[in-house]
Design a protein around this motif. Sequence first.
Motif, short mmCIF file in Angstrom:
data_model
loop_
_atom_site.label_atom_id
_atom_site.label_comp_id
_atom_site.label_asym_id
_atom_site.label_seq_id
_atom_site.Cartn_x
_atom_site.Cartn_y
_atom_site.Cartn_z
N GLU A 56 5.41 0.76 7.79
CA GLU A 56 5.09 2.03 7.15
C GLU A 56 3.60 2.30 7.27
O GLU A 56 2.79 1.37 7.29
CB GLU A 56 5.47 1.97 5.67
N PRO A 57 3.20 3.57 7.32
CA PRO A 57 1.77 3.87 7.36
C PRO A 57 1.11 3.45 6.05
O PRO A 57 1.75 3.44 5.00
CB PRO A 57 1.71 5.39 7.55
N LEU A 58 -0.17 3.10 6.13
CA LEU A 58 -0.90 2.72 4.93
C LEU A 58 -1.11 3.95 4.06
O LEU A 58 -1.41 5.03 4.55
CB LEU A 58 -2.26 2.14 5.29
N ALA A 59 -0.94 3.79 2.79
CA ALA A 59 -1.17 4.88 1.83
C ALA A 59 -1.85 4.30 0.61
O ALA A 59 -1.45 3.25 0.11
CB ALA A 59 0.15 5.54 1.45
N ARG A 60 -2.87 4.98 0.13
CA ARG A 60 -3.59 4.46 -1.03
C ARG A 60 -2.84 4.80 -2.30
O ARG A 60 -2.10 5.77 -2.36
CB ARG A 60 -5.01 5.00 -1.09
N GLU A 61 -3.03 3.99 -3.31
CA GLU A 61 -2.50 4.24 -4.64
C GLU A 61 -3.63 4.83 -5.46
O GLU A 61 -4.62 4.14 -5.73
CB GLU A 61 -2.02 2.93 -5.29
N PRO A 62 -3.56 6.09 -5.83
CA PRO A 62 -4.68 6.73 -6.53
C PRO A 62 -5.17 5.96 -7.76
O PRO A 62 -6.36 5.93 -8.03
CB PRO A 62 -4.12 8.09 -6.92
N GLY A 63 -4.28 5.31 -8.49
CA GLY A 63 -4.69 4.56 -9.66
C GLY A 63 -5.42 3.27 -9.36
O GLY A 63 -6.01 2.66 -10.23
N GLU A 64 -5.38 2.82 -8.11
CA GLU A 64 -6.00 1.55 -7.74
C GLU A 64 -7.33 1.72 -7.02
O GLU A 64 -8.05 0.75 -6.83
CB GLU A 64 -5.06 0.76 -6.83
N ILE A 65 -7.65 2.94 -6.61
CA ILE A 65 -8.86 3.16 -5.83
C ILE A 65 -9.74 4.18 -6.54
O ILE A 65 -9.34 5.31 -6.78
CB ILE A 65 -8.52 3.64 -4.40
N ALA A 66 -10.96 3.76 -6.87
CA ALA A 66 -11.88 4.65 -7.57
C ALA A 66 -12.63 5.56 -6.59
O ALA A 66 -13.01 6.67 -6.94
CB ALA A 66 -12.89 3.83 -8.37
N TRP A 67 -12.85 5.11 -5.38
CA TRP A 67 -13.60 5.87 -4.38
C TRP A 67 -13.16 5.42 -3.01
O TRP A 67 -12.82 4.25 -2.81
CB TRP A 67 -15.10 5.61 -4.55
#
Length: 50
Positions: free
Chosen positions: A3-14
């Motif tokens: 699967e393509p990489l996708a960030r988890e908004p709650g885990e990444i501040a910037w």
Amino acid sequence: MTEPLAREPGEIAWQGWLTEAELCEVVDQWLFVPGGREALRRYLQSGSDS
């Protein structure tokens, strides 16, 4: 197929791009994922040509 990489908004501040020099400046000041500093150290020791 992976699967393509996708960030988890709650885990990444910037997120953004840093030059190698900028990353070396902030690596001891910012929080990183587990193993992040070690991965950077190994990358820099490898010659960072790849």
